[in-house]
Write an enzyme that holds these catalytic residues in place. Sequence first.
Site, mmCIF file in Angstrom:
data_model
loop_
_atom_site.group_PDB
_atom_site.id
_atom_site.type_symbol
_atom_site.label_atom_id
_atom_site.label_comp_id
_atom_site.label_asym_id
_atom_site.label_seq_id
_atom_site.Cartn_x
_atom_site.Cartn_y
_atom_site.Cartn_z
ATOM 1 N N LYS A 53 53.717 4.599 35.450
ATOM 2 C CA LYS A 53 53.410 3.273 36.007
ATOM 3 C C LYS A 53 52.992 2.316 34.895
ATOM 4 O O LYS A 53 53.423 1.158 34.852
ATOM 5 C CB LYS A 53 52.322 3.394 37.090
ATOM 6 C CG LYS A 53 52.861 4.040 38.359
ATOM 7 C CD LYS A 53 51.805 4.378 39.404
ATOM 8 C CE LYS A 53 52.468 5.156 40.550
ATOM 9 N NZ LYS A 53 51.587 5.492 41.656
ATOM 10 N N GLN A 97 45.014 6.089 42.167
ATOM 11 C CA GLN A 97 46.004 7.146 42.381
ATOM 12 C C GLN A 97 45.390 8.230 43.272
ATOM 13 O O GLN A 97 44.320 8.765 42.974
ATOM 14 C CB GLN A 97 46.458 7.717 41.030
ATOM 15 C CG GLN A 97 47.574 8.729 41.107
ATOM 16 C CD GLN A 97 48.946 8.131 41.458
ATOM 17 O OE1 GLN A 97 49.206 6.948 41.276
ATOM 18 N NE2 GLN A 97 49.823 8.959 41.979
ATOM 19 N N ASP A 120 48.996 -1.269 46.605
ATOM 20 C CA ASP A 120 49.532 -0.063 47.232
ATOM 21 C C ASP A 120 49.770 -0.274 48.731
ATOM 22 O O ASP A 120 50.444 0.527 49.373
ATOM 23 C CB ASP A 120 48.532 1.106 47.063
ATOM 24 C CG ASP A 120 49.070 2.188 46.140
ATOM 25 O OD1 ASP A 120 50.272 2.153 45.833
ATOM 26 O OD2 ASP A 120 48.276 3.061 45.742
#
Length: 289
Positions: A53, A97, A120
């Site tokens: 990422k 994450q 997200d």
Amino acid sequence: MSAKIIDGKQVAKDIREEIRLEVEQLKRSGVQPGLAVVLVGEDPASQSYVKAKAKACEEAGIYSRVIRKSEAITEQELLKLIQELNEDELIHGILVQLPLPKHISEDAVIQAIHPEKDVDGFHPINVGNMVIGAPCYLPCTPHGIIELIKRTGTSISGKHAVVVGRSNIVGKPVSMLLLQENATVSVCHSRTPDLGAITRQADILVVAVGKANMIGADHVAPGAVVIDVGVNRVEGNKLVGDVCFDEVKEVASFITPVPGGVGPMTITMLLKNTVEAAKLKRIQEKQEA
Ligand code: NAP
Ligand code: L37
């Protein structure tokens, strides 16, 4: 008949180039989109995704800050870090994450992220807006899946879409997005008694379980579009999906490979959301001025 392979890596590359140009333009107007990625602990898969990422951000010209914390961090400390990132002017998007260590509540952490920085799309406000079809950040993997299906030229409207898996990250949201695209949607999970009987009805089959090769040719109707979300490491550190690729590609019309299918799209949609977040903030600042 052998299925066409959906080249997620190439589609991702094309979209990332569009994003890079958009970032260049934003930078010229004085804004550099910024993403903070928080990684707790040493999970090897999470470490590799976070690295990917950050690299993708760099290539697109997006500022990225990876914040690594030890497994021993308390929930309170993590919440404080998120508060700081919420207030950080350089950061437009925050991603924590998952999964987190067991002593930390994922719900509490997700709810601490300001909804406008929740790239997200996991905050209940964004989830709620997604369900009612209001503007929101779409969760990255589900959004990437819809994009891949559309790029096959398949029209989703009126099709029977079967989703295997009902997680908050993939199964549930992708089911909602398919419904929004006017598919008839069935959602299967570990309590579904005769999985094959349902999956064989699918025009579009999305599999997000996390069990290597659980879907064989006998689960798939001829001509189905098959999207394999699973990422499983098997013997020799080989990466495979949830679908037996070699078998199913002889039955399906389109199929995503693993690696090189959904994974690269997940990262691309994250970049897209981060750029959106930066644009949104710029609009707000202009309105306030
Ligand atoms: P998860 O939270 O573990 O959810 C798995 C789902 O599969 C659950 O809903 C579970 O049902 C269902 N399931 C388990 N065994 C089953 C069976 N035998 N038959 C039917 N359904 C079954 O997983 P996740 O986070 O959604 O991730 C799924 C996979 O996708 C993993 O391999 C993950 O690494 C991968 N993934 C890939 C990306 C990407 O970008 N490529 C992104 C995210 C995740 P219950 O709800 O009944 O337990
Ligand atoms: N947005 N995604 C978001 N937030 C989270 O909290 N856990 C999680 C999440 N999941 C995630 O990042 N998944 C993921 C899975 C696969 C890839 C990227 C992200 C990926 O790039 N896969 C490559 C192969 C990677 C490898 O070689 O290890 C692929 O081609 O599939």
